[in-house]
Design a protein around this motif. Structure first.
Motif, PDB file in Angstrom:
ATOM      1  N   ARG A   9       0.830  -1.207   0.000  1.00  0.00           N
ATOM      2  CA  ARG A   9       0.000   0.000   0.000  1.00  0.00           C
ATOM      3  C   ARG A   9       0.861   1.252   0.000  1.00  0.00           C
ATOM      4  O   ARG A   9       0.532   2.244  -0.665  1.00  0.00           O
ATOM      5  N   ALA A  10       1.967   1.216   0.720  1.00  0.00           N
ATOM      6  CA  ALA A  10       2.868   2.370   0.724  1.00  0.00           C
ATOM      7  C   ALA A  10       3.476   2.577  -0.666  1.00  0.00           C
ATOM      8  O   ALA A  10       3.563   3.706  -1.166  1.00  0.00           O
ATOM      9  N   LEU A  11       3.880   1.492  -1.296  1.00  0.00           N
ATOM     10  CA  LEU A  11       4.435   1.589  -2.643  1.00  0.00           C
ATOM     11  C   LEU A  11       3.374   2.025  -3.648  1.00  0.00           C
ATOM     12  O   LEU A  11       3.643   2.821  -4.555  1.00  0.00           O
ATOM     13  N   ALA A  12       2.165   1.506  -3.503  1.00  0.00           N
ATOM     14  CA  ALA A  12       1.078   1.872  -4.415  1.00  0.00           C
ATOM     15  C   ALA A  12       0.746   3.355  -4.298  1.00  0.00           C
ATOM     16  O   ALA A  12       0.423   4.008  -5.308  1.00  0.00           O
ATOM     17  N   ALA A  13       0.822   3.898  -3.098  1.00  0.00           N
ATOM     18  CA  ALA A  13       0.550   5.323  -2.911  1.00  0.00           C
ATOM     19  C   ALA A  13       1.583   6.168  -3.651  1.00  0.00           C
ATOM     20  O   ALA A  13       1.240   7.165  -4.313  1.00  0.00           O
ATOM     21  N   ARG A  14       2.848   5.759  -3.561  1.00  0.00           N
ATOM     22  CA  ARG A  14       3.888   6.496  -4.291  1.00  0.00           C
ATOM     23  C   ARG A  14       3.704   6.316  -5.793  1.00  0.00           C
ATOM     24  O   ARG A  14       3.859   7.264  -6.574  1.00  0.00           O
ATOM     25  N   ALA A  15       3.348   5.101  -6.228  1.00  0.00           N
ATOM     26  CA  ALA A  15       3.124   4.837  -7.649  1.00  0.00           C
ATOM     27  C   ALA A  15       1.983   5.691  -8.184  1.00  0.00           C
ATOM     28  O   ALA A  15       2.042   6.200  -9.313  1.00  0.00           O
ATOM     29  N   ALA A  16       0.935   5.848  -7.391  1.00  0.00           N
ATOM     30  CA  ALA A  16      -0.204   6.663  -7.812  1.00  0.00           C
ATOM     31  C   ALA A  16       0.223   8.116  -8.031  1.00  0.00           C
ATOM     32  O   ALA A  16      -0.257   8.789  -8.957  1.00  0.00           O
ATOM     33  N   GLU A  17       1.123   8.607  -7.194  1.00  0.00           N
ATOM     34  CA  GLU A  17       1.643   9.961  -7.363  1.00  0.00           C
ATOM     35  C   GLU A  17       2.409  10.087  -8.677  1.00  0.00           C
ATOM     36  O   GLU A  17       2.235  11.054  -9.427  1.00  0.00           O
ATOM     37  N   ALA A  20       0.128  10.042 -11.676  1.00  0.00           N
ATOM     38  CA  ALA A  20      -0.719  11.234 -11.802  1.00  0.00           C
ATOM     39  C   ALA A  20       0.020  12.418 -12.405  1.00  0.00           C
ATOM     40  O   ALA A  20      -0.601  13.432 -12.751  1.00  0.00           O
ATOM     41  N   ASP A  21       1.323  12.319 -12.563  1.00  0.00           N
ATOM     42  CA  ASP A  21       2.104  13.417 -13.127  1.00  0.00           C
ATOM     43  C   ASP A  21       1.659  13.661 -14.568  1.00  0.00           C
ATOM     44  O   ASP A  21       1.653  12.737 -15.389  1.00  0.00           O
ATOM     45  N   PRO A  22       1.286  14.887 -14.924  1.00  0.00           N
ATOM     46  CA  PRO A  22       0.832  15.189 -16.289  1.00  0.00           C
ATOM     47  C   PRO A  22       1.858  14.867 -17.367  1.00  0.00           C
ATOM     48  O   PRO A  22       1.510  14.717 -18.539  1.00  0.00           O
ATOM     49  N   VAL A  23       3.136  14.732 -16.984  1.00  0.00           N
ATOM     50  CA  VAL A  23       4.172  14.442 -17.965  1.00  0.00           C
ATOM     51  C   VAL A  23       3.933  13.099 -18.654  1.00  0.00           C
ATOM     52  O   VAL A  23       4.364  12.889 -19.788  1.00  0.00           O
ATOM     53  N   ASN A  24       3.221  12.197 -17.995  1.00  0.00           N
ATOM     54  CA  ASN A  24       2.947  10.900 -18.602  1.00  0.00           C
ATOM     55  C   ASN A  24       2.127  11.039 -19.882  1.00  0.00           C
ATOM     56  O   ASN A  24       2.410  10.385 -20.896  1.00  0.00           O
ATOM     57  N   ALA A  25       1.110  11.888 -19.845  1.00  0.00           N
ATOM     58  CA  ALA A  25       0.279  12.105 -21.030  1.00  0.00           C
ATOM     59  C   ALA A  25       1.076  12.791 -22.139  1.00  0.00           C
ATOM     60  O   ALA A  25       0.915  12.469 -23.329  1.00  0.00           O
TER      61      ALA A  25
END
Length: 412
Positions: A9-17, A20-25
């Protein structure tokens, strides 16, 4: 809540951040522009990392004892690590991928080999026993079985979703085309015959090798038909053997409820043929690639073999879109031959990762030469640093190379 769930869950929270970075799009648009041959700028990726040398890094140290969670933990730790230390143009997936439980059995012959240096945990050497001596051995080859375990798939999915689904979406992933699902006859045969014997047979028994090529081609074609019919192909493929796979030309807007081969990349390669003539590659590999690649929407050919002087024979492959140009190829000749017809998957020299600070001038010169070649010839390109067997135990070499590469590319 058990320890494994807390870690995930801790890793998933960081992964979600990260996701969510707009740079991905923005990067997804760059990937598509490269593959669809209207490049904005080259994209840069670092893949095939020597994780064995980075094992001492605290951020990469696995803690989960549950085998299901351990696999997911390793995936998340590595993705986060690269995002934080050698991001380049990496896209962070907006979900946790869970692979479907699919088993593809062997073709009837299994590799027999002597291994040396395996204890190092990195690259090691092989000596193969010849198991393809005659037509009797050839007759042992058979179509592999494709086994899909739906119950096991849903067990994996449910377990992951229950653990982290409220933080990071969980997605079932089908089979991605690439090295494992590509026509790589001679990469397979060299492990069943040995390189020396293969070279002798090309000269002494070409008819026998054509029968081998025919058999492997037929096996591949039927295998791909089978995974397509079983609905096991993945629609959301981000990479094709370390290079960008996203493309609007692969009918991305169509209904993907049933993914067919024309939605996917085909892959062909014959690395051992770096040591044979161009005519031999055409006769023993390209003739069979032409048949095998017809169903695919796009095709990526090549791996570590230099192909700069073979674009003309590769152009016979249906739907060819991307060609691998390695550190051993002439990038200027490759770009001139490819022009704007094909995408260049350019591979810089990974040996420079041993001492980046000492090699910075050579790294910049290598990248500048490739960029100039692409610009001069109007060739779309991606830059993928891969086959990194060592960073001399220093993870900072990855970060330093990424900084240099991005400085050069952003000056495009």
């Amino acid at each position: 809540m058990n320890q494994g769930v807390e870690i995930l869950r801790a890793l998933a929270a960081r992964a979600a951040e990260c996701a969510a970075d707009p740079v991905n799009a923005e990067r997804a648009k760059l990937y598509r522009a490269v593959n669809d041959r209207h490049m904005v700028r080259p994209v840069v990726l670092l893949e095939e990392i020597p994780w064995n040398e980075l094992a001492k890094e605290e951020a990469l140290r696995a803690r989960c004892t549950d085998p299901d969670f351990a696999a997911l933990e390793t995936y998340l730790r590595r993705e986060i690590y690269l995002w934080e230390h050698a991001q380049a143009d990496r896209i962070f997936r907006p979900y946790l991928p869970v692979p479907k439980a699919v088993e593809i059995t062997s073709v009837g012959l299994n590799v027999r080999e002597e291994e040396r240096g395996k204890e190092s945990g990195g690259i090691y050497s092989h000596r193969y026993e010849n198991q393809l001596k005659d037509d009797g051995d050839l007759a042992k080859l058979r179509d592999p079985e494709v086994k899909y375990d739906h119950a096991e798939t849903m067990r994996r999915f449910s377990k992951a979703a229950e653990a982290v689904g409220d933080i990071l979406p969980v997605k079932l992933m089908g089979l991605e085309t690439g090295y494992g699902l590509g026509l790589k006859t001679w990469d397979d045969v060299v492990m069943l015959m040995g390189p020396e014997q293969l070279f002798y047979e090309l000269c002494d028994r070409p008819e026998f090798l054509h029968r081998i090529a025919r058999r492997f081609c037929d096996i591949f074609v039927r295998l791909m038909q089978k995974v397509e019919q079983m609905g096991l192909l993945e629609a959301d493929q981000l990479l094709i053997h370390s290079t960008p796979a996203l493309s609007d030309d692969l009918a991305a807007g169509e209904d993907r409820s049933r993914v067919t081969l024309d939605h996917c990349w085909g892959r062909g390669l014959a690395q051992i043929f770096a040591s044979v003539s161009k005519d031999m590659r055409e006769e023993f590999d390209i003739e069979y690639q032409i048949e095998a690649m017809k169903p695919f929407g796009m095709v990526y050919y090549g791996c570590c073999e230099p192909l700069h002087d073979q674009i003309d024979i590769l152009s016979r492959i249906p739907n060819l879109r991307k060609v691998s140009i390695t550190p051993w190829a002439d990038v200027d000749a490759a770009a001139e031959a490819m022009g704007s017809r094909y995408v260049m998957a350019w591979k810089p020299n990974p040996a420079f990762l041993l001492r980046v600070s000492e090699n910075e001038g050579a790294i910049r010169a290598e990248i500048r030469r490739a960029l100039a070649a692409a610009k001069r010839s109007g060739t779309s390109m991606d830059i993928v640093l891969k086959d990194i067997s060592s960073v001399s135990g220093n993870p900072e070499n990855l970060t330093a190379w990424e900084r240099i590469a991005m400085e050069e590319v952003l000056a495009w």
